[in-house]
Scaffold this active site. Structure first.
Site, PDB file in Angstrom:
ATOM      1  N   SER A   9      21.939 -19.728 -36.124  1.00 19.74           N
ATOM      2  CA  SER A   9      20.680 -19.224 -36.048  1.00 19.74           C
ATOM      3  C   SER A   9      19.718 -19.842 -35.062  1.00 19.74           C
ATOM      4  O   SER A   9      19.265 -21.078 -35.667  1.00 19.74           O
ATOM      5  CB  SER A   9      20.105 -19.049 -37.520  1.00 19.74           C
ATOM      6  OG  SER A   9      19.191 -18.589 -37.481  1.00 19.74           O
ATOM      7  N   HIS A  34      22.888 -15.690 -33.638  1.00 23.37           N
ATOM      8  CA  HIS A  34      22.091 -15.150 -34.744  1.00 23.37           C
ATOM      9  C   HIS A  34      20.697 -15.072 -34.506  1.00 23.37           C
ATOM     10  O   HIS A  34      20.148 -16.272 -34.364  1.00 23.37           O
ATOM     11  CB  HIS A  34      22.532 -15.609 -35.933  1.00 23.37           C
ATOM     12  CG  HIS A  34      21.996 -15.213 -37.149  1.00 23.37           C
ATOM     13  ND1 HIS A  34      22.706 -13.705 -37.755  1.00 23.37           N
ATOM     14  CD2 HIS A  34      21.227 -15.115 -37.933  1.00 23.37           C
ATOM     15  CE1 HIS A  34      22.036 -13.318 -38.784  1.00 23.37           C
ATOM     16  NE2 HIS A  34      20.940 -14.179 -39.089  1.00 23.37           N
ATOM     17  N   ASP A  36      17.065 -14.418 -35.998  1.00 25.26           N
ATOM     18  CA  ASP A  36      16.415 -13.706 -37.342  1.00 25.26           C
ATOM     19  C   ASP A  36      14.942 -13.304 -36.841  1.00 25.26           C
ATOM     20  O   ASP A  36      14.054 -14.007 -36.680  1.00 25.26           O
ATOM     21  CB  ASP A  36      16.255 -14.904 -38.142  1.00 25.26           C
ATOM     22  CG  ASP A  36      17.491 -15.443 -38.701  1.00 25.26           C
ATOM     23  OD1 ASP A  36      18.059 -14.322 -39.549  1.00 25.26           O
ATOM     24  OD2 ASP A  36      18.079 -16.442 -38.769  1.00 25.26           O
ATOM     25  N   MET A  38      11.733 -11.753 -38.267  1.00 28.23           N
ATOM     26  CA  MET A  38      10.932 -11.437 -39.778  1.00 28.23           C
ATOM     27  C   MET A  38       9.384 -10.962 -39.517  1.00 28.23           C
ATOM     28  O   MET A  38       8.846 -11.219 -38.385  1.00 28.23           O
ATOM     29  CB  MET A  38      10.709 -12.740 -40.316  1.00 28.23           C
ATOM     30  CG  MET A  38      11.955 -13.517 -40.490  1.00 28.23           C
ATOM     31  SD  MET A  38      11.763 -15.054 -41.222  1.00 28.23           S
ATOM     32  CE  MET A  38      13.321 -15.708 -41.203  1.00 28.23           C
ATOM     33  N   HIS A  67      19.297  -9.942 -36.904  1.00 31.62           N
ATOM     34  CA  HIS A  67      19.120  -9.760 -38.363  1.00 31.62           C
ATOM     35  C   HIS A  67      17.796  -9.514 -38.754  1.00 31.62           C
ATOM     36  O   HIS A  67      16.913 -10.272 -38.460  1.00 31.62           O
ATOM     37  CB  HIS A  67      19.718 -11.087 -39.168  1.00 31.62           C
ATOM     38  CG  HIS A  67      19.324 -11.087 -40.454  1.00 31.62           C
ATOM     39  ND1 HIS A  67      19.446 -12.129 -41.357  1.00 31.62           N
ATOM     40  CD2 HIS A  67      19.322 -10.080 -41.411  1.00 31.62           C
ATOM     41  CE1 HIS A  67      18.891 -11.626 -42.502  1.00 31.62           C
ATOM     42  NE2 HIS A  67      18.946 -10.611 -42.516  1.00 31.62           N
ATOM     43  N   MET A  69      14.733  -8.673 -40.658  1.00 29.71           N
ATOM     44  CA  MET A  69      13.947  -8.848 -41.738  1.00 29.71           C
ATOM     45  C   MET A  69      12.621  -8.368 -41.749  1.00 29.71           C
ATOM     46  O   MET A  69      11.597  -8.942 -42.022  1.00 29.71           O
ATOM     47  CB  MET A  69      14.026 -10.288 -42.266  1.00 29.71           C
ATOM     48  CG  MET A  69      15.384 -10.840 -42.738  1.00 29.71           C
ATOM     49  SD  MET A  69      15.603 -12.541 -42.644  1.00 29.71           S
ATOM     50  CE  MET A  69      15.908 -12.694 -41.012  1.00 29.71           C
ATOM     51  N   MET A 138      23.552 -11.918 -47.778  1.00 31.99           N
ATOM     52  CA  MET A 138      22.652 -13.040 -47.807  1.00 31.99           C
ATOM     53  C   MET A 138      22.898 -13.827 -48.938  1.00 31.99           C
ATOM     54  O   MET A 138      22.791 -13.566 -49.921  1.00 31.99           O
ATOM     55  CB  MET A 138      21.184 -12.518 -47.782  1.00 31.99           C
ATOM     56  CG  MET A 138      20.468 -11.948 -46.626  1.00 31.99           C
ATOM     57  SD  MET A 138      20.194 -12.954 -45.246  1.00 31.99           S
ATOM     58  CE  MET A 138      19.697 -14.635 -45.953  1.00 31.99           C
ATOM     59  N   GLY A 143      13.903 -15.458 -45.479  1.00 31.95           N
ATOM     60  CA  GLY A 143      12.802 -15.838 -45.000  1.00 31.95           C
ATOM     61  C   GLY A 143      12.569 -17.076 -44.499  1.00 31.95           C
ATOM     62  O   GLY A 143      11.843 -17.368 -43.301  1.00 31.95           O
ATOM     63  N   GLY A 145      14.806 -20.869 -42.938  1.00 34.05           N
ATOM     64  CA  GLY A 145      16.185 -21.756 -42.858  1.00 34.05           C
ATOM     65  C   GLY A 145      16.067 -22.847 -43.888  1.00 34.05           C
ATOM     66  O   GLY A 145      15.052 -23.029 -44.515  1.00 34.05           O
ATOM     67  N   GLY A 146      17.175 -23.706 -43.951  1.00 37.20           N
ATOM     68  CA  GLY A 146      17.227 -24.575 -44.485  1.00 37.20           C
ATOM     69  C   GLY A 146      17.393 -24.752 -46.025  1.00 37.20           C
ATOM     70  O   GLY A 146      17.066 -25.662 -46.792  1.00 37.20           O
ATOM     71  N   ASP A 176      25.109 -15.515 -44.735  1.00 37.75           N
ATOM     72  CA  ASP A 176      24.117 -16.084 -44.166  1.00 37.75           C
ATOM     73  C   ASP A 176      23.102 -16.670 -45.048  1.00 37.75           C
ATOM     74  O   ASP A 176      22.642 -16.303 -45.890  1.00 37.75           O
ATOM     75  CB  ASP A 176      23.232 -14.999 -43.475  1.00 37.75           C
ATOM     76  CG  ASP A 176      21.994 -15.356 -42.411  1.00 37.75           C
ATOM     77  OD1 ASP A 176      21.760 -16.610 -42.456  1.00 37.75           O
ATOM     78  OD2 ASP A 176      21.170 -14.593 -42.213  1.00 37.75           O
ATOM     79  N   GLY A 178      22.298 -21.254 -46.014  1.00 37.29           N
ATOM     80  CA  GLY A 178      22.908 -22.330 -46.587  1.00 37.29           C
ATOM     81  C   GLY A 178      24.244 -22.801 -46.390  1.00 37.29           C
ATOM     82  O   GLY A 178      24.860 -23.497 -47.285  1.00 37.29           O
ATOM     83  N   GLY A 198      22.050 -22.436 -39.676  1.00 38.68           N
ATOM     84  CA  GLY A 198      20.968 -22.686 -38.916  1.00 38.68           C
ATOM     85  C   GLY A 198      20.697 -24.175 -38.862  1.00 38.68           C
ATOM     86  O   GLY A 198      21.231 -24.955 -37.990  1.00 38.68           O
TER      87      GLY A 198
END
Ligand code: DX5
Ligand code: ZN
Length: 217
Positions: A9, A34, A36, A38, A67, A69, A138, A143, A145-146, A176, A178, A198
């Protein structure tokens, strides 16, 4: 051997050196990138949109996996096709006419994906599998990463794999949030086909090795 793809990501990349991040991915075993997107409404964060995706497209032959969101994704489907996205995933939670949305994504020449949030049961997709090339589970609240992997996600992957098999569909399962080299094996075994990562990639001392470690977990 079932499909196994790592999709790093870009959200976790250093945006001041995006070109270098894409170059690194080009040299890696990652088959997909990937992206993201948002909107600050569906999720409490704003990331990037068309100009960035267009710039990434110009730098890579890898499959671009977007993806979304965002609320009301139908308004933007054609724009994602124009900038060269190949897999376009919308969230189940914002699509009252999911059949129409997925069909439109395919009509535009892209593969259609549908994502479900951690609280959404996989059974809601029973009558959408035929229109979906991909289901994205998910495994964190979308919303950021990490974040930490939510353990019940593994059960959802199992349930989806069974459902897809019993209906004879060929829908791919993407997970997607963690994901690390330590939990990847459990997800491959549960039936995941694509693992997004990510922080585990871009936060690693050796990102290419981290991609290989997830792939070969
Ligand atoms: C979260 C995004 C994820 C995220 C994954 O909203 O959808 O793709 O970037 O990042 P990690 O692997 O760090 O959880
Ligand atoms: Zn994502």
């Amino acid at each position: 051997m079932p499909t196994r793809i790592v999709a790093p990501s870009l959200l976790s990349a250093d945006f001041a050196h995006l070109g270098a991040a894409v170059q690194m991915l080009n040299e890696s075993q990652a088959e997909w990138i990937h992206l993201d997107v948002m909107d600050g409404v569906f999720v409490p964060n704003i990331s990037f949109g068309f100009p960035i995706i267009k710039a990434v497209r110009a730098l890579t032959q890898k499959v671009l996996d977007a993806h979304l969101m965002i609320e009301e994704p139908d308004r933007y489907l054609a724009r994602f096709a124009e900038v060269g996205v190949q897999y376009l995933t919308v969230h189940y939670e914002v699509c009252p006419h999911l059949h129409r949305t997925l069909s439109e994504i395919r009509r535009l020449g892209m593969k259609a994906g549908v994502a479900i949030n951690p609280h959404t049961p996989p059974e809601v997709l029973e009558y959408s599998l035929q229109e979906a090339d991909l289901v994205l589970v998910m495994s964190v609240s979308p919303g950021f990463g990490g974040q930490h992997y939510i353990p019940h996600s593994t059960r959802k992957v199992h349930a989806l794999a069974n459902m897809i098999q019993s209906y004879g569909n060929s829908t791919l399962i993407e997970v997607d949030g963690g994901i690390t080299p330590s939990n990847a094996n459990m997800l491959w075994e549960a039936g995941a086909n694509i693992l997004v990562a990510g922080n585990a990639v871009f936060g690693a001392d050796n990102p290419k090795q981290a991609i290989a470690d997830i792939l070969e977990a």
